[in-house]
Write an enzyme that holds these catalytic residues in place. Structure first.
Site, PDB file in Angstrom:
ATOM      1  N   LYS A   6       4.588   2.917   4.211  1.00  0.00           N
ATOM      2  CA  LYS A   6       4.472   4.314   3.749  1.00  0.00           C
ATOM      3  C   LYS A   6       5.683   4.680   2.894  1.00  0.00           C
ATOM      4  O   LYS A   6       6.818   4.600   3.360  1.00  0.00           O
ATOM      5  CB  LYS A   6       4.355   5.262   4.957  1.00  0.00           C
ATOM      6  CG  LYS A   6       4.319   6.756   4.587  1.00  0.00           C
ATOM      7  CD  LYS A   6       4.165   7.650   5.823  1.00  0.00           C
ATOM      8  CE  LYS A   6       4.270   9.136   5.455  1.00  0.00           C
ATOM      9  NZ  LYS A   6       4.217  10.029   6.642  1.00  0.00           N
ATOM     10  N   LYS A  34       6.110  22.492   6.305  1.00  0.00           N
ATOM     11  CA  LYS A  34       6.924  22.248   7.494  1.00  0.00           C
ATOM     12  C   LYS A  34       7.931  23.382   7.674  1.00  0.00           C
ATOM     13  O   LYS A  34       8.317  24.022   6.705  1.00  0.00           O
ATOM     14  CB  LYS A  34       7.701  20.932   7.335  1.00  0.00           C
ATOM     15  CG  LYS A  34       6.868  19.680   7.471  1.00  0.00           C
ATOM     16  CD  LYS A  34       7.741  18.444   7.416  1.00  0.00           C
ATOM     17  CE  LYS A  34       6.918  17.173   7.552  1.00  0.00           C
ATOM     18  NZ  LYS A  34       6.267  17.023   8.867  1.00  0.00           N
ATOM     19  N   ASP A  47      -0.187  18.285   6.084  1.00  0.00           N
ATOM     20  CA  ASP A  47       1.016  17.578   6.517  1.00  0.00           C
ATOM     21  C   ASP A  47       0.672  16.217   7.147  1.00  0.00           C
ATOM     22  O   ASP A  47       1.563  15.405   7.390  1.00  0.00           O
ATOM     23  CB  ASP A  47       1.803  18.452   7.509  1.00  0.00           C
ATOM     24  CG  ASP A  47       3.229  17.980   7.701  1.00  0.00           C
ATOM     25  OD1 ASP A  47       3.680  17.111   6.922  1.00  0.00           O
ATOM     26  OD2 ASP A  47       3.895  18.478   8.631  1.00  0.00           O
ATOM     27  N   ARG A  78      -1.448   9.236   6.516  1.00  0.00           N
ATOM     28  CA  ARG A  78      -2.708   8.504   6.707  1.00  0.00           C
ATOM     29  C   ARG A  78      -3.590   8.583   5.462  1.00  0.00           C
ATOM     30  O   ARG A  78      -4.382   7.694   5.201  1.00  0.00           O
ATOM     31  CB  ARG A  78      -3.410   9.023   7.967  1.00  0.00           C
ATOM     32  CG  ARG A  78      -3.707  10.487   7.952  1.00  0.00           C
ATOM     33  CD  ARG A  78      -3.976  11.056   9.340  1.00  0.00           C
ATOM     34  NE  ARG A  78      -2.747  11.408  10.057  1.00  0.00           N
ATOM     35  CZ  ARG A  78      -2.712  11.944  11.272  1.00  0.00           C
ATOM     36  NH1 ARG A  78      -3.837  12.203  11.919  1.00  0.00           N
ATOM     37  NH2 ARG A  78      -1.570  12.235  11.848  1.00  0.00           N
TER      38      ARG A  78
END
Ligand code: BES
Ligand code: MN
Ligand code: ZN
Length: 497
Positions: free
Chosen positions: A266, A278, A348, A352
């Site tokens: 990632k 966030k 957020d 994935r």
């Protein structure tokens, strides 16, 4: 720093310092006994006097010991004799290196590897000393204008060996150095701020590495290329950023046409969360959201340095995740490269979204195994803290190999289940799959999401959110899990021979 193996007797070692282990309750290591008897039981006297107790990481510098060419002897506490564990040994070697670096010695000989550390070999102790030295001596400098190098730093460390140990220790030195270099690279990339370490920067670093090693070929896919491949999930994340996304591939060829190990890292160079913004507390640490990719850089370069006989492909999806007029919105539905539609309920949970397309892309390498490495969930920090990397897999032999490599390297992993029972948490009313699975088992449902895209190969997922960096006053990247991944590769080669 340079490392050597030496078989010269302690008395005639021409070095600035000799380091020997002492234990709690006054016990001396073999080398400490030799020096003790050369000079009138000096070490015993100092211990009895209470100058050093032998606790892991305690040090005491002695000068002008009789019978030695070396002007200094460093006593290093290693805990209770025959009960020293890996963490005690790391404390001892870290203290050893930090003391050597400050005491004016530029060369030294370490006798610490001779002690018993659980079931470890002397080769392991040697390699681990070099890895600990890398961490102890690491200094971030790239964006500091007044970062001065240490005066009279330690430059050469030799390991004392018997004649029949030389080959083993030399191999340990080579591995240790390659791993330490790989960890340094991973730390540097991780610590760089998001305005410098962008997807484009990572791509340039990968191109440099391709030029440095004949064995590595780097390819960069641009957004237009990804569009053609149908990577709408990955591209949806990068749409909210002005930095173009990159899909970086580094192919290391060390073994003919064997099926490769594919490492997918990632490479989120900054994760603000997107529209699901966030909280601002510690948000700077989201520059570390590319540490999975940094570990792939570090591992591939270590493997190339060691010329290991295996094929490894690094695949790095890289993007930023920011709020923007064109960013993903909660409720948006995108179609992944694999054809599954995804409802983005939380922007957020972007890791994935970029990983799923990179995993689908990995199929084209006909992989033996695929391992993704990602700072994927805050939940893994709640579950495991900072000691173990989270491990989830669709193939138990692969999971076992990673658990084993974790124990062997002491860069440990701990397995969590990805049973089908969890999959229903990802049900969506409007797409094939939702990108979040509710508040229970957040690390498991993240892995369950990825598992939908890994049905065609043996796959493991490493969630490194708790292990890739430390916060607080000592804030910085750790270089993990480079030791784990290199060990995994080395074990795999050993098992095939
Ligand atoms: N990069 C974060 C994971 C993370 C969070 C790593 C904190 C280290 C510290 C990831 O992209 C993320 O934001 N995950 C969310 C998922 C949630 C929205 C389902 C998380 O963990 O909060
Ligand atoms: Mn996120
Ligand atoms: Zn993230």
């Amino acid at each position: 720093m340079q490392y050597f193996v030496t078989t010269e007797a302690l008395a005639i070692q021409k070095t600035d310092c000799i380091a020997v282990a002492v234990f709690e309750q006054g016990q001396l290591s073999t080398s400490a006994q030799i020096i003790n008897s050369l000079d009138n039981n000096i070490i015993e006297k100092l211990i009895n006097q209470g100058d050093i107790s032998g606790k892991p990481g305690q040090t005491l510098m002695l000068h002008d010991i009789n019978g030695l060419s070396s002007p200094r002897v460093l006593l290093v506490g290693c805990g209770q004799q025959n009960k020293t564990n890996e963490s005690d040994f790391n404390k001892a070697t870290t203290a050893l290196i930090k003391t050597l670096n400050k005491c004016g010695a530029s060369t030294a000989t370490s006798c610490l590897a001779e002690i018993t550390v659980n079931e470890r070999t002397k080769g392991w102790n040697t390699r681990q000393t070099i890895i600990a030295a890398g961490a102890a001596l690491y200094q971030y400098s790239q964006t500091k204008s007044n970062s001065k190098p240490q005066d009279n730093p330690i430059e050469q460390l030799s390991f004392l060996a018997e004649n029949d140990e030389v080959a083993e220790l030399e191999q340990a030195v080579n591995s240790g150095q390659a791993i330490a270099n790989g960890m340094d690279l991973a730390r540097n990339l991780g610590n760089l701020p998001g305005n410098i370490c962008t997807p484009t920067y990572l791509a340039e670093q990968a191109i440099d590495i391709g030029q440095r090693f004949d064995s590595i070929t780097t390819t960069i896919l641009e957004e237009a290329d990804m569009e053609k491949l149908g990577m709408a999930s990955l591209l949806s994340v990068s749409r909210g950023s002005r930095e173009p996304a990159k899909l970086i591939t580094m192919e290391y060829r060390g073994s003919g046409d064997d099926r490769p190990v594919v490492l997918v890292g990632k490479g989120l160079t900054f994760d603000a969360g997107g529209i699901s913004l966030k909280p601002s507390q510690a948000m700077d640490e989201m520059k570390y959201d590319m540490c999975g990719s940094a570990s792939v850089f570090g591992t591939i370069t270590a493997i190339a340095e060691l010329n290991l006989p295996i094929n490894v492909v690094g695949v790095i999806p890289s993007s930023e995740n920011l709020p923007d007029g064109d960013a993903n919105k909660p409720g948006d539905v995108v179609t992944s490269m694999a054809g599954h539609t995804i409802e983005i309920l939380n922007t957020d949970a972007e890791g994935r979204l970029i990983l799923c397309d990179a995993l689908t892309y990995s199929e084209r390498f006909d992989p033996a195994v695929v391992i993704d490495i990602a700072t994927l969930t805050g939940a893994i920090i709640v579950a495991l803290g900072s000691h173990a990397t989270g491990l989830m897999s669709n193939n138990q032999p692969l999971a076992d190999a990673l658990l084993q490599a974790g124990n062997d390297s002491h860069d440990r992993t701990w397995q969590l289940p990805i049973w089908d029972d969890y999959q229903q948490q990802l049900d969506s009313n409007f797409a094939d799959i939702a990108n979040i699975g509710g508040k229970e088992a957040g690390s498991v449902t993240a892995a369950c999401f990825l598992s939908r895209f890994t049905k065609k190969f043996n796959w493991a997922h490493l969630d490194i959110a708790g292990t890739a960096w430390v916060g607080g006053k000592a804030k910085g990247a750790t270089g993990r899990p480079v030791p784990l991944l290199v060990q995994f590769i080395q074990n795999r080669i050993a098992a095939n021979n």
